[in-house]
Write a protein that holds these residues in place. Structure first.
Motif, PDB file in Angstrom:
ATOM      1  N   THR A  47       0.853  -1.007   0.046  1.00 26.79           N
ATOM      2  CA  THR A  47       0.085  -0.054  -0.007  1.00 26.79           C
ATOM      3  C   THR A  47       0.656   1.260  -0.607  1.00 26.79           C
ATOM      4  N   LYS A  48       1.615   1.534   0.911  1.00 26.57           N
ATOM      5  CA  LYS A  48       2.870   2.253   1.546  1.00 26.57           C
ATOM      6  C   LYS A  48       3.498   2.876  -0.598  1.00 26.57           C
ATOM      7  N   VAL A  49       4.276   1.792  -0.920  1.00 24.95           N
ATOM      8  CA  VAL A  49       4.529   2.409  -2.455  1.00 24.95           C
ATOM      9  C   VAL A  49       4.354   2.156  -3.278  1.00 24.95           C
ATOM     10  N   ARG A  50       2.346   2.023  -3.367  1.00 24.67           N
ATOM     11  CA  ARG A  50       1.575   2.350  -4.477  1.00 24.67           C
ATOM     12  C   ARG A  50       0.890   3.771  -4.538  1.00 24.67           C
ATOM     13  N   LEU A  51       0.760   4.531  -3.091  1.00 28.00           N
ATOM     14  CA  LEU A  51       0.257   5.650  -2.334  1.00 28.00           C
ATOM     15  C   LEU A  51       2.085   6.791  -3.085  1.00 28.00           C
ATOM     16  N   GLN A  52       2.855   6.177  -2.589  1.00 25.84           N
ATOM     17  CA  GLN A  52       4.360   6.946  -2.890  1.00 25.84           C
ATOM     18  C   GLN A  52       4.288   6.897  -4.920  1.00 25.84           C
ATOM     19  N   SER A  53       3.770   5.874  -5.560  1.00 23.48           N
ATOM     20  CA  SER A  53       4.301   6.003  -6.968  1.00 23.48           C
ATOM     21  C   SER A  53       3.130   6.200  -8.039  1.00 23.48           C
ATOM     22  N   VAL A  70      -7.963  -1.202  -0.320  1.00 22.94           N
ATOM     23  CA  VAL A  70     -10.245  -2.154  -0.079  1.00 22.94           C
ATOM     24  C   VAL A  70      -9.637  -2.264  -2.049  1.00 22.94           C
ATOM     25  N   LYS A  71      -9.077  -1.473  -2.989  1.00 23.60           N
ATOM     26  CA  LYS A  71      -9.347  -1.718  -4.375  1.00 23.60           C
ATOM     27  C   LYS A  71      -8.525  -2.492  -4.537  1.00 23.60           C
ATOM     28  N   THR A  72      -7.266  -3.104  -3.700  1.00 25.33           N
ATOM     29  CA  THR A  72      -6.710  -3.742  -4.128  1.00 25.33           C
ATOM     30  C   THR A  72      -6.595  -5.566  -3.676  1.00 25.33           C
ATOM     31  N   TRP A  73      -7.799  -5.844  -2.770  1.00 19.71           N
ATOM     32  CA  TRP A  73      -8.577  -6.842  -1.936  1.00 19.71           C
ATOM     33  C   TRP A  73      -9.153  -6.689  -3.855  1.00 19.71           C
ATOM     34  N   GLY A  80      -3.296 -10.935  -4.660  1.00 21.12           N
ATOM     35  CA  GLY A  80      -2.487  -8.475  -5.709  1.00 21.12           C
ATOM     36  C   GLY A  80      -1.891  -8.586  -3.037  1.00 21.12           C
ATOM     37  N   LEU A  81      -2.760  -8.560  -2.388  1.00 18.49           N
ATOM     38  CA  LEU A  81      -1.787  -8.219  -1.012  1.00 18.49           C
ATOM     39  C   LEU A  81      -0.416  -8.609  -0.703  1.00 18.49           C
ATOM     40  N   TYR A  82      -0.362 -10.048  -1.342  1.00 23.06           N
ATOM     41  CA  TYR A  82       1.293 -10.008  -1.090  1.00 23.06           C
ATOM     42  C   TYR A  82       2.086 -10.419  -2.316  1.00 23.06           C
ATOM     43  N   ARG A  83       1.330  -9.488  -3.618  1.00 26.54           N
ATOM     44  CA  ARG A  83       2.175  -9.344  -4.880  1.00 26.54           C
ATOM     45  C   ARG A  83       3.419  -8.755  -4.748  1.00 26.54           C
ATOM     46  N   GLY A  84       4.179  -9.578  -5.521  1.00 28.11           N
ATOM     47  CA  GLY A  84       6.089  -9.317  -4.640  1.00 28.11           C
ATOM     48  C   GLY A  84       7.008  -9.677  -3.325  1.00 28.11           C
ATOM     49  N   LEU A  85       5.653 -10.213  -3.082  1.00 31.18           N
ATOM     50  CA  LEU A  85       6.624 -10.797  -1.507  1.00 31.18           C
ATOM     51  C   LEU A  85       7.688 -12.125  -1.420  1.00 31.18           C
ATOM     52  N   PRO A  86       8.228 -12.409  -2.995  1.00 33.20           N
ATOM     53  CA  PRO A  86       9.207 -13.144  -2.365  1.00 33.20           C
ATOM     54  C   PRO A  86      10.723 -12.231  -2.137  1.00 33.20           C
ATOM     55  N   ALA A  87      10.768 -10.887  -2.823  1.00 32.66           N
ATOM     56  CA  ALA A  87      11.646 -10.103  -3.071  1.00 32.66           C
ATOM     57  C   ALA A  87      11.892  -9.326  -1.934  1.00 32.66           C
ATOM     58  N   PRO A  88      10.671  -8.964  -1.325  1.00 32.60           N
ATOM     59  CA  PRO A  88      10.534  -8.514   0.488  1.00 32.60           C
ATOM     60  C   PRO A  88      11.523  -9.553   0.907  1.00 32.60           C
ATOM     61  N   ILE A  89      10.831 -10.832   0.745  1.00 32.76           N
ATOM     62  CA  ILE A  89      11.755 -11.844   2.583  1.00 32.76           C
ATOM     63  C   ILE A  89      13.195 -11.948   1.778  1.00 32.76           C
ATOM     64  N   VAL A  90      13.460 -11.816   0.553  1.00 30.35           N
ATOM     65  CA  VAL A  90      14.612 -11.918   0.132  1.00 30.35           C
ATOM     66  C   VAL A  90      15.967 -10.697   1.130  1.00 30.35           C
ATOM     67  N   SER A 177     -11.288   1.992 -12.854  1.00 31.09           N
ATOM     68  CA  SER A 177     -12.701   2.264 -12.940  1.00 31.09           C
ATOM     69  C   SER A 177     -13.387   1.329 -14.172  1.00 31.09           C
ATOM     70  N   SER A 178     -12.545   1.288 -15.479  1.00 35.08           N
ATOM     71  CA  SER A 178     -13.186   0.570 -16.695  1.00 35.08           C
ATOM     72  C   SER A 178     -12.391  -0.558 -16.491  1.00 35.08           C
ATOM     73  N   LEU A 179     -11.094  -0.577 -16.282  1.00 35.40           N
ATOM     74  CA  LEU A 179     -10.867  -2.197 -16.644  1.00 35.40           C
ATOM     75  C   LEU A 179     -11.157  -3.291 -15.591  1.00 35.40           C
ATOM     76  N   GLY A 180     -11.208  -2.985 -14.371  1.00 34.88           N
ATOM     77  CA  GLY A 180     -11.369  -4.165 -13.363  1.00 34.88           C
ATOM     78  C   GLY A 180      -9.988  -4.749 -12.913  1.00 34.88           C
ATOM     79  N   PRO A 181     -11.046  -5.937 -13.218  1.00 31.71           N
ATOM     80  CA  PRO A 181      -9.521  -7.052 -12.731  1.00 31.71           C
ATOM     81  C   PRO A 181      -8.380  -6.873 -13.910  1.00 31.71           C
TER      82      PRO A 181
END
Length: 341
Positions: A47-53, A70-73, A80-90, A177-181
């Motif tokens: 969430t932080k990264v998306r708000l910063q970007s 909410v939108k990510t969920w 989606g909430l855990y997208r990119g998790l392997p990199a932060p784990i490392v 809003s038009s694209l959806g998932p």
């Protein structure tokens, strides 16, 4: 006697371990603490990264941290909430292992320079110096991993093949809003890593290094000294003869929580600039011949776009998640050190 006969038993390690053995313990304990805390905090970091970007976007994709979650969920689900998790784990393994090991080694260096015994407790300024040095060393390991993590965390909101046929006049809000998932195939961490190397060379992996260096250097000093100060204060309330080694679990957690909040709040603008630099090409492509974003240039653009508010986009949720996350790190690290150290 049984523990002593087992060469793999932690109990068989001498009470005054060698520097090499202590380094192994710092790496092991730090890695475990980092991994556990990262699983807890990742949705909030995303969430932080998306708000910063989105600070430099003409139309914001999200109205705040809750709206982003909410939108990510809704659009991406738990995955989606855990997208990119392997990199932060490392990154968490590297960061905490490097921080704790470097912090311990630099404390010994300071003692040697000042001709102090290895058991001597350093002053807070000396601990701050050791923490800053540990952060500086760690920053060079972190930047490539953070780069991959940030790129993965904005994949679902970055322009892509699905938006190719949409008129340029369509606003960002209308597009979202038009694209959806979004169902387009997304590259994984290895693909992103190789893509950066192929297009930018190895040097491209350290895009945003200035921001990471400032964040980790200043943050390392703030993180360790806050933890040591609060922890020592709590310990001394139980008895003036007690030392840092006598810390109990709740004191580790509380002092770690304070350290996490101060670290992230004090160094947040540097992290915002770093994240914006690392996601610029994904969200606002400027072409291969365009100059690469710089730390000062990005800082000026963000300040011009939204002022100080832009530099602190996502700060609230970051500080909120860093408090329990840092508490977990020190609770686990101090606990393991007390049990097996």
């Amino acid at each position: 006697m049984e523990a002593a006969s087992d060469p793999l038993s932690w109990e068989s390690i001498p009470s005054t371990p060698s520097s090499a053995m202590r380094a192994v313990k710092d790496i092991t304990f730090g890695s475990i603490a980092g991994m556990v805390s990262k699983v807890f905090e990742h949705p909030f970091d995303l969430t932080k990264v998306r708000l910063q970007s989105q600070v430099l976007d003409t139309t914001a994709r999200f109205n705040g941290p809750i709206d982003c979650l909410v939108k990510t969920w809704k659009n991406e689900g738990v995955r989606g909430l855990y997208r990119g998790l392997p990199a932060p784990i490392v990154a968490a393994m590297l960061e905490n292992a490097s921080l704790f090991m470097s912090y311990s080694e630099l404390q010994d260096v300071i003692r040697r320079i000042n001709s102090q015994p290895m058991s001597h407790d350093l002053s807070l300024p000396q601990l701050a110096l050791a923490g800053a040095g540990a952060g500086a060393i760690t920053s060079f390991l972190l930047t490539p991993v953070k780069l991959v993590k940030c790129k993965m965390q904005v994949q679902m909101i970055a322009p892509g093949p699905l938006s190719a046929s949409i008129p340029e006049s369509t606003t960002t809000a209308a597009l979202n809003s038009s694209l959806g998932p979004i169902s387009r195939p997304l590259p994984g961490p290895i693909a992103i890593l190789t893509s950066v190397i192929r297009t930018e060379g190895l040097r491209g992996l350290w895009l945003g290094q200035t921001g990471t260096l400032i964040r980790e250097c200043g943050g390392g000093a703030a993180w360790f000294t806050t933890k040591e100060f609060v922890g020592t204060t709590l310990i001394k309330r139980r008895g003036s003869e007690l030392t840092r080694k006598d810390i109990v679990p709740w004191e580790s957690a509380l002092s770690g929580a304070c350290a996490g909040g101060i670290f992230n709040f004090s160094m947040f603008p540097a992290d915002s600039i770093k994240s914006t630099m690392q996601t610029e090409e994904d969200l606002r492509p400027r072409g291969s011949n365009a100059p690469k974003p710089t730390f000062l240039g990005t800082a000026k653009a963000m300040y011009k776009a939204q002022g100080v508010k832009g530099l602190y986009a996502g700060c609230g949720i970051t500080v909120a998640r860093s408090i329990p996350s840092s508490a977990i790190i020190f609770l686990i690290y101090d606990g393991l050190s007390s049990r097996f150290g």
